[in-house]
Scaffold this motif. Structure first.
Motif, PDB file in Angstrom:
ATOM      1  N   GLY A 121     -15.071 -48.974  68.296  1.00 26.43           N
ATOM      2  CA  GLY A 121     -14.402 -49.761  69.322  1.00 26.43           C
ATOM      3  C   GLY A 121     -13.440 -48.972  70.188  1.00 26.43           C
ATOM      4  O   GLY A 121     -12.716 -49.552  71.000  1.00 26.43           O
ATOM      5  N   ALA A 122     -13.437 -47.663  70.047  1.00 27.37           N
ATOM      6  CA  ALA A 122     -12.443 -46.839  70.741  1.00 27.37           C
ATOM      7  C   ALA A 122     -12.613 -46.838  72.257  1.00 27.37           C
ATOM      8  O   ALA A 122     -11.630 -46.810  72.982  1.00 27.37           O
ATOM      9  CB  ALA A 122     -12.477 -45.409  70.209  1.00 27.37           C
ATOM     10  N   VAL A 123     -13.803 -46.830  72.745  1.00 23.96           N
ATOM     11  CA  VAL A 123     -14.196 -46.871  74.164  1.00 23.96           C
ATOM     12  C   VAL A 123     -13.680 -45.725  75.034  1.00 23.96           C
ATOM     13  O   VAL A 123     -14.082 -45.633  76.185  1.00 23.96           O
ATOM     14  CB  VAL A 123     -13.890 -48.225  74.864  1.00 23.96           C
ATOM     15  N   LEU A 124     -12.830 -44.863  74.519  1.00 22.76           N
ATOM     16  CA  LEU A 124     -12.311 -43.735  75.301  1.00 22.76           C
ATOM     17  C   LEU A 124     -12.222 -42.487  74.431  1.00 22.76           C
ATOM     18  O   LEU A 124     -11.758 -42.559  73.291  1.00 22.76           O
ATOM     19  CB  LEU A 124     -10.905 -44.038  75.836  1.00 22.76           C
ATOM     20  N   ARG A 125     -12.599 -41.360  75.000  1.00 27.99           N
ATOM     21  CA  ARG A 125     -12.474 -40.108  74.249  1.00 27.99           C
ATOM     22  C   ARG A 125     -11.011 -39.795  73.932  1.00 27.99           C
ATOM     23  O   ARG A 125     -10.706 -39.112  72.966  1.00 27.99           O
ATOM     24  CB  ARG A 125     -13.154 -38.955  74.985  1.00 27.99           C
ATOM     25  N   GLU A 126     -10.090 -40.328  74.755  1.00 26.69           N
ATOM     26  CA  GLU A 126      -8.653 -40.114  74.523  1.00 26.69           C
ATOM     27  C   GLU A 126      -8.184 -40.781  73.235  1.00 26.69           C
ATOM     28  O   GLU A 126      -7.100 -40.477  72.736  1.00 26.69           O
ATOM     29  CB  GLU A 126      -7.843 -40.625  75.723  1.00 26.69           C
ATOM     30  N   LEU A 127      -8.991 -41.687  72.697  1.00 23.14           N
ATOM     31  CA  LEU A 127      -8.706 -42.273  71.387  1.00 23.14           C
ATOM     32  C   LEU A 127      -9.618 -41.684  70.310  1.00 23.14           C
ATOM     33  O   LEU A 127      -9.183 -41.455  69.179  1.00 23.14           O
ATOM     34  CB  LEU A 127      -8.870 -43.801  71.428  1.00 23.14           C
ATOM     35  N   VAL A 128     -10.866 -41.434  70.648  1.00 25.81           N
ATOM     36  CA  VAL A 128     -11.824 -40.899  69.677  1.00 25.81           C
ATOM     37  C   VAL A 128     -11.396 -39.523  69.195  1.00 25.81           C
ATOM     38  O   VAL A 128     -11.376 -39.258  67.983  1.00 25.81           O
ATOM     39  CB  VAL A 128     -13.246 -40.848  70.281  1.00 25.81           C
ATOM     40  N   ASP A 129     -11.062 -38.636  70.117  1.00 28.87           N
ATOM     41  CA  ASP A 129     -10.759 -37.255  69.734  1.00 28.87           C
ATOM     42  C   ASP A 129      -9.544 -37.141  68.822  1.00 28.87           C
ATOM     43  O   ASP A 129      -9.632 -36.485  67.777  1.00 28.87           O
ATOM     44  CB  ASP A 129     -10.622 -36.374  70.972  1.00 28.87           C
ATOM     45  N   PRO A 130      -8.406 -37.763  69.132  1.00 30.39           N
ATOM     46  CA  PRO A 130      -7.289 -37.634  68.184  1.00 30.39           C
ATOM     47  C   PRO A 130      -7.559 -38.339  66.848  1.00 30.39           C
ATOM     48  O   PRO A 130      -7.096 -37.885  65.804  1.00 30.39           O
ATOM     49  CB  PRO A 130      -6.091 -38.247  68.920  1.00 30.39           C
ATOM     50  N   LEU A 131      -8.317 -39.418  66.884  1.00 28.84           N
ATOM     51  CA  LEU A 131      -8.659 -40.090  65.626  1.00 28.84           C
ATOM     52  C   LEU A 131      -9.520 -39.164  64.765  1.00 28.84           C
ATOM     53  O   LEU A 131      -9.298 -39.023  63.558  1.00 28.84           O
ATOM     54  CB  LEU A 131      -9.376 -41.410  65.914  1.00 28.84           C
ATOM     55  N   ALA A 132     -10.475 -38.504  65.384  1.00 29.38           N
ATOM     56  CA  ALA A 132     -11.352 -37.594  64.645  1.00 29.38           C
ATOM     57  C   ALA A 132     -10.602 -36.343  64.178  1.00 29.38           C
ATOM     58  O   ALA A 132     -10.642 -35.993  62.999  1.00 29.38           O
ATOM     59  CB  ALA A 132     -12.545 -37.200  65.507  1.00 29.38           C
TER      60      ALA A 132
ATOM     61  N   ALA B 232     -23.201 -38.696  62.358  1.00 32.01           N
ATOM     62  CA  ALA B 232     -23.846 -37.753  63.279  1.00 32.01           C
ATOM     63  C   ALA B 232     -25.225 -38.242  63.721  1.00 32.01           C
ATOM     64  O   ALA B 232     -25.706 -37.849  64.781  1.00 32.01           O
ATOM     65  CB  ALA B 232     -23.953 -36.377  62.627  1.00 32.01           C
ATOM     66  N   ARG B 233     -25.850 -39.116  62.937  1.00 31.48           N
ATOM     67  CA  ARG B 233     -27.184 -39.634  63.274  1.00 31.48           C
ATOM     68  C   ARG B 233     -27.134 -41.056  63.813  1.00 31.48           C
ATOM     69  O   ARG B 233     -28.167 -41.639  64.136  1.00 31.48           O
ATOM     70  CB  ARG B 233     -28.071 -39.614  62.019  1.00 31.48           C
ATOM     71  N   ASP B 234     -25.952 -41.630  63.910  1.00 37.81           N
ATOM     72  CA  ASP B 234     -25.802 -43.017  64.345  1.00 37.81           C
ATOM     73  C   ASP B 234     -26.081 -43.142  65.844  1.00 37.81           C
ATOM     74  O   ASP B 234     -25.917 -42.193  66.598  1.00 37.81           O
ATOM     75  CB  ASP B 234     -24.373 -43.496  64.027  1.00 37.81           C
ATOM     76  N   GLY B 235     -26.436 -44.331  66.265  1.00 35.88           N
ATOM     77  CA  GLY B 235     -26.689 -44.592  67.676  1.00 35.88           C
ATOM     78  C   GLY B 235     -25.429 -44.707  68.520  1.00 35.88           C
ATOM     79  O   GLY B 235     -25.486 -44.661  69.745  1.00 35.88           O
ATOM     80  N   ASP B 236     -24.278 -44.847  67.877  1.00 34.31           N
ATOM     81  CA  ASP B 236     -23.016 -44.989  68.605  1.00 34.31           C
ATOM     82  C   ASP B 236     -22.530 -43.608  69.055  1.00 34.31           C
ATOM     83  O   ASP B 236     -22.285 -42.736  68.216  1.00 34.31           O
ATOM     84  CB  ASP B 236     -21.971 -45.659  67.714  1.00 34.31           C
ATOM     85  N   PRO B 237     -22.363 -43.399  70.355  1.00 27.36           N
ATOM     86  CA  PRO B 237     -21.964 -42.070  70.839  1.00 27.36           C
ATOM     87  C   PRO B 237     -20.567 -41.652  70.379  1.00 27.36           C
ATOM     88  O   PRO B 237     -20.302 -40.455  70.222  1.00 27.36           O
ATOM     89  CB  PRO B 237     -22.030 -42.204  72.364  1.00 27.36           C
ATOM     90  N   TRP B 238     -19.683 -42.608  70.163  1.00 27.08           N
ATOM     91  CA  TRP B 238     -18.330 -42.258  69.720  1.00 27.08           C
ATOM     92  C   TRP B 238     -18.338 -41.766  68.277  1.00 27.08           C
ATOM     93  O   TRP B 238     -17.604 -40.836  67.929  1.00 27.08           O
ATOM     94  CB  TRP B 238     -17.387 -43.441  69.899  1.00 27.08           C
ATOM     95  N   LEU B 239     -19.146 -42.383  67.429  1.00 28.90           N
ATOM     96  CA  LEU B 239     -19.272 -41.904  66.045  1.00 28.90           C
ATOM     97  C   LEU B 239     -19.864 -40.503  66.020  1.00 28.90           C
ATOM     98  O   LEU B 239     -19.401 -39.643  65.267  1.00 28.90           O
ATOM     99  CB  LEU B 239     -20.178 -42.839  65.235  1.00 28.90           C
ATOM    100  N   ARG B 240     -20.894 -40.281  66.832  1.00 30.22           N
ATOM    101  CA  ARG B 240     -21.511 -38.954  66.886  1.00 30.22           C
ATOM    102  C   ARG B 240     -20.500 -37.917  67.379  1.00 30.22           C
ATOM    103  O   ARG B 240     -20.424 -36.816  66.836  1.00 30.22           O
ATOM    104  CB  ARG B 240     -22.752 -38.964  67.777  1.00 30.22           C
ATOM    105  N   ARG B 241     -19.726 -38.271  68.400  1.00 32.24           N
ATOM    106  CA  ARG B 241     -18.718 -37.339  68.924  1.00 32.24           C
ATOM    107  C   ARG B 241     -17.704 -36.984  67.840  1.00 32.24           C
ATOM    108  O   ARG B 241     -17.333 -35.827  67.663  1.00 32.24           O
ATOM    109  CB  ARG B 241     -18.024 -37.952  70.136  1.00 32.24           C
ATOM    110  N   ALA B 242     -17.242 -37.997  67.107  1.00 32.96           N
ATOM    111  CA  ALA B 242     -16.270 -37.770  66.035  1.00 32.96           C
ATOM    112  C   ALA B 242     -16.870 -36.876  64.948  1.00 32.96           C
ATOM    113  O   ALA B 242     -16.231 -35.916  64.501  1.00 32.96           O
ATOM    114  CB  ALA B 242     -15.808 -39.097  65.446  1.00 32.96           C
ATOM    115  N   ALA B 243     -18.085 -37.198  64.524  1.00 38.38           N
ATOM    116  CA  ALA B 243     -18.740 -36.410  63.471  1.00 38.38           C
ATOM    117  C   ALA B 243     -18.930 -34.965  63.913  1.00 38.38           C
ATOM    118  O   ALA B 243     -18.656 -34.031  63.140  1.00 38.38           O
ATOM    119  CB  ALA B 243     -20.080 -37.043  63.106  1.00 38.38           C
ATOM    120  N   ASP B 244     -19.369 -34.767  65.138  1.00 29.97           N
ATOM    121  CA  ASP B 244     -19.587 -33.420  65.648  1.00 29.97           C
ATOM    122  C   ASP B 244     -18.270 -32.641  65.713  1.00 29.97           C
ATOM    123  O   ASP B 244     -18.219 -31.472  65.328  1.00 29.97           O
ATOM    124  CB  ASP B 244     -20.242 -33.461  67.028  1.00 29.97           C
ATOM    125  N   GLY B 245     -17.230 -33.298  66.192  1.00 32.67           N
ATOM    126  CA  GLY B 245     -15.926 -32.632  66.302  1.00 32.67           C
ATOM    127  C   GLY B 245     -15.352 -32.238  64.960  1.00 32.67           C
ATOM    128  O   GLY B 245     -14.801 -31.149  64.803  1.00 32.67           O
TER     129      GLY B 245
END
Length: 163
Positions: free
Chosen positions: A105-116, A143-156
Motif C-alpha cells: 500500500g506504499a504507492v511511493l518509492r519515497e515510502l518503499v525505499d526507507p521501509l525496505a 521478488a517473484r510477486d506481481g506487486d512492483p513495490w514488493l519486488r523493489r523492496a526485495a531487490d533493494g
C-alpha cells in the motif's frame, strides 16, 4: 485512535505548512494526503513519542505502526517507518507479514525505499538460523510477486545482504 497515535497525528499536523503540503503533492502526486510536515518534524515527533511512552513493547510498536499506516497520509506513514526503524531491534521475521502489507500500500518509492532499507534490511541482517531462513524465503517470494513495490523492496534488500 490510541493516545500515542493521537499524539503523533496532532504533532504532525501542528508542524505542517500548507506550502510544504502543496509542494509535496506537486512532486509526489495525488495518491496520498500530505500534511506538509518536514522529515525532521516526523523524526522529532517519533523521538518525542519515545520520551513520552518509554516502555513501548513490541506489540505497542507494531500496533501503533499499523494505526499510523491505516490513514493514507504521507507523514503518518513516514512516521510509522521511523517508529519501526527506531525499534527494529524489537522486530522479528513474523513482522515481515505486516511490513508486506505496508509495502503493497506504499504507492511511493519515497515510502518503499526507507521501509525496505531502514527496516527490512537491518531486521533480516539481525536474524539467524531458522528465522533468517524464513525471512530469506519471504524476500524470495516478494521478488517473484506481481506487486512492483514488493519486488523493489526485495531487490533493494537482497542486493545489500552479504551472501
Amino acid at each position: 485512535m490510541s493516545d500515542a497515535g493521537d499524539f503523533v497525528d496532532r504533532t504532525l499536523q501542528y508542524e505542517a505548512t500548507w506550502e510544504r503540503a502543496a509542494d509535496a503533492q506537486a512532486r509526489l502526486g495525488n495518491e496520498l494526503i500530505f500534511y506538509g510536515a518536514s522529515v525532521g518534524a516526523v523524526r522529532g515527533t517519533i523521538r518525542d513519542l519515545a520520551r513520552r511512552y518509554k516502555n513501548m513493547t513490541h506489540d505497542d510498536v507494531t500496533t501503533l505502526s499499523s494505526e499510523l499506516w491505516s490513514v493514507p497520509v504521507f507523514e503518518r506513514r513516514l512516521a510509522a517507518i521511523v517508529l519501526l526503524q527506531s525499534n527494529v531491534n524489537r522486530l522479528d521475521n513474523t513482522d515481515l507479514t505486516r511490513i508486506e502489507g505496508f509495502l503493497r500500500g506504499a504507492v511511493l518509492r519515497e515510502l518503499v525505499d526507507p521501509l525496505a532499507i531502514d527496516v527490512v534490511l537491518p531486521l533480516v541482517q539481525a536474524l539467524s538460523g531458522v528465522n533468517r531462513a524464513r525471512a530469506q524465503a519471504t524476500l524470495h517470494r516478494w521478488a517473484r510477486d506481481g506487486d512492483p513495490w514488493l519486488r523493489r523492496a526485495a531487490d533493494g534488500v537482497s542486493a545489500r545482504i552479504a551472501p
